[in-house]
Design a protein around this motif. Structure first.
Motif, PDB file in Angstrom:
ATOM      1  N   LEU A   1     -14.082  -8.466   7.347  1.00 32.49           N
ATOM      2  CA  LEU A   1     -13.193  -7.858   8.339  1.00 32.49           C
ATOM      3  C   LEU A   1     -13.193  -8.723   9.587  1.00 32.49           C
ATOM      4  O   LEU A   1     -14.256  -9.016  10.147  1.00 32.49           O
ATOM      5  CB  LEU A   1     -13.679  -6.449   8.681  1.00 32.49           C
TER       6      LEU A   1
ATOM      7  N   SER B   1     -17.930  -2.464   1.803  1.00 33.31           N
ATOM      8  CA  SER B   1     -16.802  -3.375   1.976  1.00 33.31           C
ATOM      9  C   SER B   1     -16.730  -4.360   0.814  1.00 33.31           C
ATOM     10  O   SER B   1     -17.745  -4.678   0.188  1.00 33.31           O
ATOM     11  CB  SER B   1     -16.930  -4.149   3.287  1.00 33.31           C
TER      12      SER B   1
ATOM     13  N   HIS C   1      -8.121   0.336   0.953  1.00 27.29           N
ATOM     14  CA  HIS C   1      -8.798   0.264   2.247  1.00 27.29           C
ATOM     15  C   HIS C   1      -8.809   1.607   2.956  1.00 27.29           C
ATOM     16  O   HIS C   1      -8.098   2.536   2.587  1.00 27.29           O
ATOM     17  CB  HIS C   1      -8.182  -0.824   3.137  1.00 27.29           C
TER      18      HIS C   1
ATOM     19  N   SER D   1      -6.182  -4.905  -1.385  1.00 26.49           N
ATOM     20  CA  SER D   1      -7.359  -4.080  -1.646  1.00 26.49           C
ATOM     21  C   SER D   1      -7.162  -2.654  -1.141  1.00 26.49           C
ATOM     22  O   SER D   1      -6.573  -2.431  -0.073  1.00 26.49           O
ATOM     23  CB  SER D   1      -8.558  -4.706  -0.921  1.00 26.49           C
TER      24      SER D   1
ATOM     25  N   THR E   1      -6.501  -8.969   8.441  1.00 25.36           N
ATOM     26  CA  THR E   1      -6.360  -7.642   7.850  1.00 25.36           C
ATOM     27  C   THR E   1      -4.947  -7.365   7.362  1.00 25.36           C
ATOM     28  O   THR E   1      -4.763  -6.701   6.336  1.00 25.36           O
ATOM     29  CB  THR E   1      -6.797  -6.563   8.864  1.00 25.36           C
TER      30      THR E   1
ATOM     31  N   GLU F   1      -5.748  -6.402   3.633  1.00 25.31           N
ATOM     32  CA  GLU F   1      -5.648  -4.980   3.315  1.00 25.31           C
ATOM     33  C   GLU F   1      -4.601  -4.734   2.224  1.00 25.31           C
ATOM     34  O   GLU F   1      -4.622  -3.690   1.559  1.00 25.31           O
ATOM     35  CB  GLU F   1      -5.315  -4.156   4.562  1.00 25.31           C
TER      36      GLU F   1
ATOM     37  N   GLU G   1       0.801  -1.217   0.000  1.00 30.53           N
ATOM     38  CA  GLU G   1       0.000   0.000   0.000  1.00 30.53           C
ATOM     39  C   GLU G   1       0.838   1.273   0.000  1.00 30.53           C
ATOM     40  O   GLU G   1       1.983   1.286   0.436  1.00 30.53           O
ATOM     41  CB  GLU G   1      -0.902   0.018   1.245  1.00 30.53           C
TER      42      GLU G   1
ATOM     43  N   ASP H   1      -8.523  -1.124  10.076  1.00 29.55           N
ATOM     44  CA  ASP H   1      -8.599  -1.073   8.621  1.00 29.55           C
ATOM     45  C   ASP H   1      -9.730  -1.961   8.107  1.00 29.55           C
ATOM     46  O   ASP H   1      -9.977  -3.036   8.656  1.00 29.55           O
ATOM     47  CB  ASP H   1      -7.289  -1.571   8.011  1.00 29.55           C
ATOM     48  N   PHE H   2     -10.376  -1.521   7.023  1.00 33.22           N
ATOM     49  CA  PHE H   2     -11.358  -2.371   6.353  1.00 33.22           C
ATOM     50  C   PHE H   2     -11.239  -2.182   4.844  1.00 33.22           C
ATOM     51  O   PHE H   2     -10.870  -1.120   4.349  1.00 33.22           O
ATOM     52  CB  PHE H   2     -12.790  -2.093   6.843  1.00 33.22           C
ATOM     53  N   MET H   3     -11.544  -3.243   4.098  1.00 30.94           N
ATOM     54  CA  MET H   3     -11.223  -3.320   2.679  1.00 30.94           C
ATOM     55  C   MET H   3     -12.393  -2.886   1.796  1.00 30.94           C
ATOM     56  O   MET H   3     -13.515  -3.331   1.985  1.00 30.94           O
ATOM     57  CB  MET H   3     -10.807  -4.754   2.328  1.00 30.94           C
TER      58      MET H   3
END
Length: 410
Positions: free
Chosen positions: A270, A266, A345, A343, A336, A340, A250, A380-382
Motif C-alpha cells: 500500500l 494484505s 480490497h 485485487s 492504489t 486495487e 470492481e 483502500d488496501f488490497m
C-alpha cells in the motif's frame, strides 16, 4: 498500430468524456503534478472542445512537496489553507467536475518524520470535509486517472532505465484504461454493462454477511440493511453519468460499521502518505481495528488508523476477480488506483453515501444511524489473491459461494 500520440489523445478524451463526462458550460477542475503537463494540456483542449466554460488547473510538484516536508517548520503541517478548501467547496456547489491526475512517486516521503505526514493528512482531511462530502455522495462528477512520472515508472520497472520505464508504464496505462483500442468510449460502455450484471446479482441476493477465507485471512463482514452494490459508472445530482476511477474493475458496497470481525492480511503493498506499507494484517472486533501488524511501514499504518475515530473502522468492501486484466498483467503498480483493480480490497475510513438506499439524500447523522462509518480519511488496501474464497450468508443463515479461488463463483 496506434502511435503513442494517438493513444494519449484517446486517453485524454476518455478522461474528459467518460471520466468526468463534461457538460456544456460546466467548469472542470484538474489537479495534477508537473510530470503530467502534456496530458493535462490535452485534457484542457478536449474539455473546451466538448463545451466546458472554464478549466481550472491546480499544479503541484513532487520536488517542492518533498522540500516542504524536509525543511518547513512542524507547524506548517497542522494547518491547511482555508482559501483552498473554500475554493473547492464553492466550485463543487456551482456544479464543477473534478479530475485528479496521479503521478507522484509511491515513496516520495520515505524517511520523513511520520508525525508530519499524519498531521498534514488530518489538517487536510478536516479542512476539505465539506468538499469531500460532495465527492463521496456523488453530488458532483469526479474522476481519478494516472500519468507516469520517471520516479514512479522506475519503481514499477526497476530493470528499465528512465525513458524506457516511462514508456513501458504508459503502455500498461493505455492497456488498463482501454485507451489503446479503436473505440475506447464504446469499450467503456460495454465494460460498464458487464460490471452491472454482477451488481444486479449481488443486489438481488441482498446478503446479510460476507465471509472471507484465505491464507492469513478469516474475516466476517456484516452488510447494513439497504446496502447497495455499485460498479463502474456513477450518476451525479444532475443525472449525468461519470466514471470515478479509470481504470476500474470492481463492484463495491459498504460494511456495517460495527459488523466486522476477524483478521485480514494484505496481498499487495500500500502506497500511503508517500510511503510503502507492506505485509500487514488488521484484526477487527465489532468493527473496530484492535490490532495492527506490518513488516514494512507499521508506524505509518498505525498513524493512519489513529487519524480519527472513524479511521478505526471500515468504509468500503470491493470485489475484483483475480483474472481481471490488471491482475493478469502481473504488474505491481505501487499505486492504489491500479493495484486495487487487480485485487479484492477494503477501505479504512469514510463510507460512500451512494452505497445505501436513499443515502445520497441523507445527512451524515442519518447515514451513521444506518451503520455507515464517518471519517476524514478513506484509504483502500488490497487483500485478494488466487487463494481467496468468499461466501455470501443470507438472512436465513444459508451460505452461498460468491468467490472461489479468487474468481467469481456465479
Amino acid at each position: 498500430m496506434a502511435t503513442f500520440q494517438e493513444n494519449l489523445e484517446k486517453y485524454a478524451e476518455l478522461a474528459v468524456k467518460v471520466g468526468v463526462n463534461i457538460q456544456k458550460d460546466q467548469t472542470l477542475v484538474i489537479s495534477a503534478a508537473l510530470d503530467a503537463a502534456d496530458f493535462v494540456r490535452l485534457a484542457v483542449k478536449k474539455a473546451y472542445e466538448a463545451g466546458a466554460k472554464n478549466v481550472v488547473v491546480n499544479w503541484g510538484d513532487d520536488t517542492v512537496t518533498r522540500l516542504k516536508y524536509d525543511l518547513a517548520p512542524k507547524e506548517a503541517f497542522t494547518e491547511f489553507p482555508e482559501w483552498r478548501a473554500k475554493e473547492m467547496e464553492d466550485l463543487a456547489e456551482q456544479g464543477a467536475a473534478f479530475m485528479s491526475v496521479m503521478s507522484s512517486s509511491p515513496d516520495l516521503l520515505k524517511g520523513v518524520e511520520g508525525e508530519r505526514i499524519s498531521n498534514w493528512q488530518k489538517a487536510a482531511g478536516k479542512a476539505t470535509q465539506k468538499y469531500r462530502q460532495y465527492i463521496q455522495s456523488d453530488k458532483v462528477s469526479w474522476t481519478v486517472v494516472a500519468v507516469p512520472s520517471e520516479n514512479w515508472a522506475n519503481m514499477v520497472f526497476p530493470d528499465r532505465d528512465g525513458e524506457e520505464a516511462v514508456e513501458k508504464l504508459w503502455d500498461a496505462i493505455f492497456k488498463a484504461t482501454r485507451s489503446d483500442v479503436d473505440n475506447p468510449v464504446q469499450a467503456w460502455k460495454d465494460h460498464d454493462a458487464n460490471l452491472h450484471e454482477k451488481v444486479k446479482y449481488l443486489n438481488d441476493k441482498n446478503y446479510q454477511k460476507l465471509h472471507y477465507k484465505a491464507p492469513g485471512t478469516d474475516l466476517t463482514i456484516e452488510l447494513p440493511e439497504g446496502h447497495l452494490w455499485v460498479g463502474a459508472g456513477s450518476t451525479n445530482a444532475q443525472g449525468h453519468e461519470f466514471m470515478a476511477n479509470m481504470p476500474t474493475e470492481e463492484v463495491f458496497t459498504v460494511p456495517h460499521k460495527t459488523g466486522v470481525n476477524g483478521t485480514v492480511s494484505s496481498t499487495k503493498p500500500l502506497s500511503y502518505g508517500g510511503n510503502i506499507i507492506d505485509n500487514f494484517s488488521l484484526t477487527f472486533k465489532e468493527g473496530r481495528i484492535v490490532d495492527v501488524k506490518a513488516e514494512q511501514g507499521e508506524e505509518i499504518l498505525k498513524q493512519l488508523v489513529e487519524t480519527d475515530e472513524g479511521s478505526h473502522y471500515l468504509g468500503e468492501i470491493a470485489l475484483v476477480p483475480f483474472n481481471s486484466p490488471i491482475s493478469q498483467s502481473n504488474i505491481l503498480f505501487y499505486n492504489t488506483l491500479y493495484d486495487e483493480n487487480a485485487s479484492n480490497h477494503l477501505a479504512i475510513g469514510n463510507a460512500y453515501a451512494f452505497c445505501l438506499e436513499g443515502g445520497k439524500q441523507m445527512s451524515q447523522e442519518d447515514l451513521e444511524k444506518h451503520g455507515l462509518n464517518s471519517s476524514i480519511t478513506h484509504v483502500d488496501f488490497m487483500i485478494g489473491s488466487a487463494e481467496m474464497d468468499i461466501d455470501g450468508i443470507t438472512k436465513d443463515g444459508n451460505s452461498e459461494p460468491v468467490f472461489r479461488s479468487g474468481d467469481w463463483a456465479f
